[in-house]
Design a protein around this motif. Sequence first.
Motif, PDB file in Angstrom:
ATOM      1  N   LYS A   1       2.199  50.764 -17.245  1.00 34.62           N
ATOM      2  CA  LYS A   1       1.171  51.635 -17.797  1.00 34.62           C
ATOM      3  C   LYS A   1       0.103  52.072 -16.806  1.00 34.62           C
ATOM      4  O   LYS A   1      -0.401  53.184 -16.883  1.00 34.62           O
ATOM      5  CB  LYS A   1       0.507  50.949 -18.995  1.00 34.62           C
ATOM      6  N   THR A   2      -0.307  51.199 -15.915  1.00 32.48           N
ATOM      7  CA  THR A   2      -1.402  51.541 -15.005  1.00 32.48           C
ATOM      8  C   THR A   2      -0.849  51.735 -13.607  1.00 32.48           C
ATOM      9  O   THR A   2      -0.727  50.784 -12.830  1.00 32.48           O
ATOM     10  CB  THR A   2      -2.473  50.434 -15.004  1.00 32.48           C
ATOM     11  N   ALA A   3      -0.475  52.966 -13.303  1.00 33.96           N
ATOM     12  CA  ALA A   3       0.122  53.258 -11.989  1.00 33.96           C
ATOM     13  C   ALA A   3       0.085  54.755 -11.745  1.00 33.96           C
ATOM     14  O   ALA A   3      -0.084  55.558 -12.664  1.00 33.96           O
ATOM     15  CB  ALA A   3       1.556  52.741 -11.918  1.00 33.96           C
TER      16      ALA A   3
ATOM     17  N   ASP B   1       1.473  53.414  -6.737  1.00 37.65           N
ATOM     18  CA  ASP B   1       0.151  52.820  -6.565  1.00 37.65           C
ATOM     19  C   ASP B   1      -0.095  51.978  -7.815  1.00 37.65           C
ATOM     20  O   ASP B   1      -0.298  52.506  -8.908  1.00 37.65           O
ATOM     21  CB  ASP B   1      -0.915  53.913  -6.421  1.00 37.65           C
ATOM     22  N   LEU B   2      -0.052  50.656  -7.650  1.00 40.05           N
ATOM     23  CA  LEU B   2      -0.172  49.755  -8.791  1.00 40.05           C
ATOM     24  C   LEU B   2      -1.621  49.480  -9.184  1.00 40.05           C
ATOM     25  O   LEU B   2      -1.864  48.814 -10.195  1.00 40.05           O
ATOM     26  CB  LEU B   2       0.543  48.435  -8.475  1.00 40.05           C
ATOM     27  N   ALA B   3      -2.560  49.989  -8.408  1.00 41.14           N
ATOM     28  CA  ALA B   3      -3.984  49.826  -8.708  1.00 41.14           C
ATOM     29  C   ALA B   3      -4.704  51.145  -8.447  1.00 41.14           C
ATOM     30  O   ALA B   3      -5.533  51.262  -7.541  1.00 41.14           O
ATOM     31  CB  ALA B   3      -4.577  48.703  -7.866  1.00 41.14           C
ATOM     32  N   PRO B   4      -4.400  52.176  -9.223  1.00 40.62           N
ATOM     33  CA  PRO B   4      -4.901  53.523  -8.918  1.00 40.62           C
ATOM     34  C   PRO B   4      -6.391  53.718  -9.138  1.00 40.62           C
ATOM     35  O   PRO B   4      -6.945  54.721  -8.693  1.00 40.62           O
ATOM     36  CB  PRO B   4      -4.087  54.406  -9.873  1.00 40.62           C
TER      37      PRO B   4
ATOM     38  N   ALA C   1       3.239  42.711 -10.651  1.00 38.48           N
ATOM     39  CA  ALA C   1       3.427  41.653  -9.664  1.00 38.48           C
ATOM     40  C   ALA C   1       4.903  41.471  -9.336  1.00 38.48           C
ATOM     41  O   ALA C   1       5.282  41.269  -8.171  1.00 38.48           O
ATOM     42  CB  ALA C   1       2.834  40.343 -10.180  1.00 38.48           C
ATOM     43  N   ALA C   2       5.752  41.560 -10.350  1.00 38.75           N
ATOM     44  CA  ALA C   2       7.187  41.419 -10.118  1.00 38.75           C
ATOM     45  C   ALA C   2       7.740  42.596  -9.317  1.00 38.75           C
ATOM     46  O   ALA C   2       8.646  42.419  -8.491  1.00 38.75           O
ATOM     47  CB  ALA C   2       7.913  41.301 -11.459  1.00 38.75           C
TER      48      ALA C   2
ATOM     49  N   ALA D   1      -3.254  44.666   0.142  1.00 39.80           N
ATOM     50  CA  ALA D   1      -3.857  45.828  -0.527  1.00 39.80           C
ATOM     51  C   ALA D   1      -3.062  47.095  -0.231  1.00 39.80           C
ATOM     52  O   ALA D   1      -2.818  47.919  -1.128  1.00 39.80           O
ATOM     53  CB  ALA D   1      -5.303  45.991  -0.075  1.00 39.80           C
ATOM     54  N   ALA D   2      -2.640  47.247   1.026  1.00 36.13           N
ATOM     55  CA  ALA D   2      -1.854  48.433   1.399  1.00 36.13           C
ATOM     56  C   ALA D   2      -0.536  48.467   0.638  1.00 36.13           C
ATOM     57  O   ALA D   2      -0.085  49.534   0.198  1.00 36.13           O
ATOM     58  CB  ALA D   2      -1.605  48.435   2.907  1.00 36.13           C
ATOM     59  N   ARG D   3       0.096  47.295   0.457  1.00 35.31           N
ATOM     60  CA  ARG D   3       1.359  47.256  -0.273  1.00 35.31           C
ATOM     61  C   ARG D   3       1.148  47.590  -1.754  1.00 35.31           C
ATOM     62  O   ARG D   3       1.942  48.334  -2.350  1.00 35.31           O
ATOM     63  CB  ARG D   3       1.974  45.858  -0.132  1.00 35.31           C
ATOM     64  N   ILE D   4       0.103  47.067  -2.344  1.00 34.27           N
ATOM     65  CA  ILE D   4      -0.169  47.350  -3.758  1.00 34.27           C
ATOM     66  C   ILE D   4      -0.448  48.842  -3.970  1.00 34.27           C
ATOM     67  O   ILE D   4      -0.023  49.438  -4.968  1.00 34.27           O
ATOM     68  CB  ILE D   4      -1.365  46.509  -4.246  1.00 34.27           C
ATOM     69  N   LYS D   5      -1.134  49.453  -3.002  1.00 26.46           N
ATOM     70  CA  LYS D   5      -1.510  50.868  -3.132  1.00 26.46           C
ATOM     71  C   LYS D   5      -0.384  51.825  -2.763  1.00 26.46           C
ATOM     72  O   LYS D   5      -0.443  53.011  -3.084  1.00 26.46           O
ATOM     73  CB  LYS D   5      -2.730  51.162  -2.255  1.00 26.46           C
TER      74      LYS D   5
END
Length: 410
Positions: A216-218, A265-268, A303-304, A320-324
């Motif tokens: 949902k949040t991406a 981007d998992l933390a937009p 996370a998975a 952080a770079a990987r999450i984004k």
Amino acid sequence: MSQRIAIIGAGPAGLIAAEKLASEGFAVDVYERMPSVARKFLMAGRGGLNLTHSESLGAFLERYGAAREWLEPAIRAFSPSELTAWCEGLGQAVFTGSSGRIFPKSMKASPLLRAWLARLDALGVNIHTRHTWRGFDGAGRFLIAGPDGLERPIEPDAVILALGGASWPRLGSRGDWTEWLKERGVEITPFTPSNAGFNVRWSAVFTERFAGEPLKTASFTHQGRTIRGEAMITAYGMEGGAIYALSASLRAAIETEGRAVLTLDLAPDISEGALAKRLGAAKPGQSLSNTLRKQARLSPLSAALLREAGEVPREPQALAARIKALPITLTGMQGLDRAISSAGGIARGSVDERFMLKALPGVFVAGEMLDWEAPTGGYLLQACFASGVAAARGGADWLASGKPSHAKRA
């Protein structure tokens, strides 16, 4: 005596053309191969009938990509506001959702279709179900096979083809008309799926745990274009509105390179720098799982997904770079039988400004038969309705000009 127009295909494009022509005094016969009309329309309404979208017309038209120039006159002539007014004129109030999408308040297609069919009946439109177009006879006349299977020629003054594309073939749109038109000089672009899911080689553990879960949040990026939205994890890969919006470029990359890399981007809602600072504030010795949950505020699914993409870095800036910017490799696309819509069909160069086939004077085309595509969100139905109206106007103008039609040529 009224001039007679045959419409082949009883989806939204064909039925709106029938309504417009019958209201102008033409005698209209609609031929539909299935036992009932508008089956794909009804299927689209099962999850809430998304008729059109409320965004500015300029932004709306951009959704059609390369086909914008072709479709723009038709959509401007029968715009989203006119489509919603038409719906309300049938007694079906509409509302605009938080995403800007426009739906009937009933959230169903069936009440709208019932009211529409009643209007068509009152206008004298003859709808012939279980009647299938089978090509042309030696004189160039359209052959229609009725329920008895016998092929009979029809000789209307003009014909509108609204046979759909090639997605959801079990609902009637099979694309089997392409060869008949090719033989008469109509250029056809091969059909390919659009608004369909993409394959990803998930691990068995990930699939077992997360298939059927929404992300949902991406935000999702491909070739410089970013879409904020939702996607669904499936056993085969990913699907959903955000994925569909990028399907044309993703499909092209797979066709040319054998794969497409989609960046998530998992933390937009946070910058990379701010996220790195937050990650750096984790307690010494804290597990990666807790860091992702507490500092990054990622869902178990997000996370998975990080772990599915390979070894997860622990250093705050790298994490952080990987999450984004998490790369997900798509290895293929689901086929036409699972696609919401299709790309391909009658090429633009074969159709004039009236939506008439240049090779077949007096034969007009509308809807998903034409080579255009658009994402979900109301853009598909809007273009089908608008092109149906345009084909009807084109047919009426053509007949008013007194020019001989292909359909009447012996």
